[in-house]
Design a protein around this motif. Structure first.
Motif, short mmCIF file in Angstrom:
data_model
loop_
_atom_site.label_atom_id
_atom_site.label_comp_id
_atom_site.label_asym_id
_atom_site.label_seq_id
_atom_site.Cartn_x
_atom_site.Cartn_y
_atom_site.Cartn_z
N ARG A 10 91.18 29.74 120.15
CA ARG A 10 92.43 30.37 120.60
C ARG A 10 93.14 31.00 119.41
O ARG A 10 93.01 30.54 118.28
N ASP A 11 93.93 32.03 119.72
CA ASP A 11 94.78 32.59 118.67
C ASP A 11 95.91 31.61 118.41
O ASP A 11 96.65 31.26 119.33
N ILE A 12 96.05 31.16 117.19
CA ILE A 12 97.18 30.27 116.95
C ILE A 12 98.29 30.94 116.15
O ILE A 12 99.41 30.51 116.19
N ILE A 13 97.94 32.01 115.44
CA ILE A 13 98.99 32.86 114.88
C ILE A 13 98.69 34.28 115.34
O ILE A 13 97.56 34.75 115.17
N THR A 14 99.66 34.92 115.92
CA THR A 14 99.51 36.34 116.26
C THR A 14 100.66 37.09 115.61
O THR A 14 101.83 36.78 115.86
N VAL A 15 100.31 38.01 114.74
CA VAL A 15 101.32 38.85 114.09
C VAL A 15 101.13 40.24 114.68
O VAL A 15 100.06 40.84 114.54
N ASP A 16 102.14 40.70 115.39
CA ASP A 16 101.99 41.90 116.19
C ASP A 16 102.96 42.98 115.71
O ASP A 16 104.17 42.87 115.91
N SER A 32 99.64 43.84 111.58
CA SER A 32 99.11 43.06 112.71
C SER A 32 97.88 42.29 112.26
O SER A 32 97.03 42.84 111.56
N PHE A 33 97.81 41.05 112.62
CA PHE A 33 96.58 40.28 112.45
C PHE A 33 96.71 39.00 113.26
O PHE A 33 97.79 38.66 113.73
N LEU A 215 84.94 32.18 101.30
CA LEU A 215 85.26 33.06 102.43
C LEU A 215 84.44 34.36 102.44
O LEU A 215 84.59 35.17 103.35
N GLY A 216 83.61 34.54 101.42
CA GLY A 216 82.77 35.74 101.41
C GLY A 216 83.30 36.79 100.46
O GLY A 216 84.47 36.78 100.09
N GLU A 217 82.41 37.69 100.08
CA GLU A 217 82.71 38.67 99.03
C GLU A 217 83.76 39.70 99.43
O GLU A 217 84.50 40.19 98.60
N GLN A 218 83.77 40.06 100.71
CA GLN A 218 84.62 41.18 101.14
C GLN A 218 85.67 40.72 102.15
O GLN A 218 85.39 39.85 102.97
N PRO A 219 86.87 41.35 102.10
CA PRO A 219 87.84 41.03 103.15
C PRO A 219 87.34 41.51 104.50
O PRO A 219 86.65 42.52 104.59
N LYS A 220 87.70 40.77 105.55
CA LYS A 220 87.25 41.16 106.90
C LYS A 220 88.22 42.16 107.52
O LYS A 220 87.88 42.87 108.44
N SER A 221 89.48 42.13 107.04
CA SER A 221 90.43 43.13 107.54
C SER A 221 91.54 43.33 106.52
O SER A 221 91.65 42.57 105.56
N LEU A 226 97.87 44.03 102.21
CA LEU A 226 97.39 42.67 102.45
C LEU A 226 95.92 42.70 102.88
O LEU A 226 95.54 43.48 103.75
N ASN A 227 95.13 41.85 102.25
CA ASN A 227 93.71 41.73 102.63
C ASN A 227 93.43 40.34 103.16
O ASN A 227 93.94 39.35 102.62
N PHE A 228 92.61 40.31 104.20
CA PHE A 228 92.32 39.03 104.84
C PHE A 228 90.85 38.67 104.69
O PHE A 228 89.98 39.39 105.19
N TYR A 229 90.59 37.60 103.98
CA TYR A 229 89.24 37.04 103.89
C TYR A 229 89.17 35.92 104.93
O TYR A 229 90.09 35.10 105.02
N ILE A 230 88.09 35.89 105.68
CA ILE A 230 88.07 34.96 106.83
C ILE A 230 86.76 34.19 106.89
O ILE A 230 85.68 34.77 106.75
#
Ligand SMILES: Nc1ncnc2c1ncn2[C@@H]1O[C@H](COP(=O)(O)OP(=O)(O)OP(=O)(O)O)[C@@H](O)[C@H]1O
Length: 261
Positions: A10-16, A32-33, A215-221, A226-230
């Protein structure tokens, strides 16, 4: 049947479409994320990119100038389940004369009105001991917080955030000013909590080694600066595990066996 999506994605944080300005200065513009249950999100960005501001909006300390935040599916204005969220702010310059003991600091993290009056039940003290044990700082329980090293203080603040056994932990640069070895054991702890305790993490960090390693080499979004590594705890199709919640004591015993091994 894919129960998993319901059970743990489930989405537990939604930034819209969130924007925020300090006075006239725009810091966040249409961001948004979302954070799904049991994800580990690393929030990365240059100094001044707005990371701390974003976290403060998510925990309700700042109100966005536009857009909406939802927590566990509810608009933040209606959200009441604050005990489900642990928040460790950026390392504060704690006054060494601050008179509280470690135990008092951890107990002050308890949700509910009782904490304001210093009225604690036996259950509260058990929770406090569990959180102190989980962080390996039970020996410091009666020390004044100002007497502790930076690394010890960070463990205490994490114990404070853990006392309600939250499902979401929000950490703002948790290892700033901490030596390399202590940082490693801190990251080991939070990875363990992510992998074995079903916790969801949103963490601001400048430690790219840890972020990329886990979390991996590249941000996913990305959104603005702001960069998000997931990292997902597991893929949706693998959501067969249920009820994995362990007590914090279990984490401690894992830590101990690691130390001994
Ligand atoms: N209370 C405030 N009043 C006015 N401006 C502020 C305030 N707090 C932060 N700012 C400004 O807003 C911008 C974003 O700050 P923020 O602390 O969110 O950035 P950050 O990405 O967390 O930075 P850092 O990596 O340095 O911690 C910065 O330019 C900062 O100077």
């Amino acid at each position: 049947m894919n129960r998993g999506t319901e059970a743990c994605h489930r989405d537990i944080i939604t930034v819209d479409s969130v924007s925020f300005s300090y006075q006239q200065r725009v810091v966040l513009n249409d961001v948004s994320f979302n954070v799904k249950e049991r994800d580990f999100i690393g929030l990365i960005g240059t100094n001044g990119a707005g990371k701390t501001t974003m976290l403060r909006i998510i925990v309700g300390l700042l109100r966005p100038t536009a857009g909406e935040v939802r927590l566990f599916g509810e608009p933040i204005s209606q959200f009441k389940g604050w005990e489900r969220i642990g928040y460790v702010p950026q390392k504060n310059n704690l006054n060494p004369l601050f008179p509280a003991t470690v135990k008092e600091v951890v107990l002050s993290g308890l949700a509910g009105k009782r904490k304001w009056f210093g009225l604690h039940s036996r259950q509260d003290y058990i929770k406090c001991d569990d959180a102190l044990m989980a962080m390996g700082v039970e020996d410091l329980a009666d020390k004044r917080i100002g007497q502790l090293s930076g690394g010890q203080q960070q463990r205490v603040f994490l114990a404070r955030a853990l006392i309600n056994n939250p499902s979401l932990l929000i950490l703002d640069e948790p290892t700033v000013g901490i030596d390399h070895e202590t940082q490693e054991s801190f990251f080991h702890m939070i990875k363990h909590m992510h992998q074995h305790h079903n916790m969801t993490f949103l963490m601001v960090s400048h430690d790219m080694e840890m972020i990329k390693g886990y979390l991996g080499e590249q941000p996913k979004s990305a959104a603005g600066k702001l960069n998000f590594y997931i990292r997902h705890s597991h893929e949706t199709q693998d959501c067969v595990e249920e009820n994995l919640a362990h007590s914090l004591k279990h984490l401690r015993s894992q830590m101990e066996s690691r130390k001994e091994g």
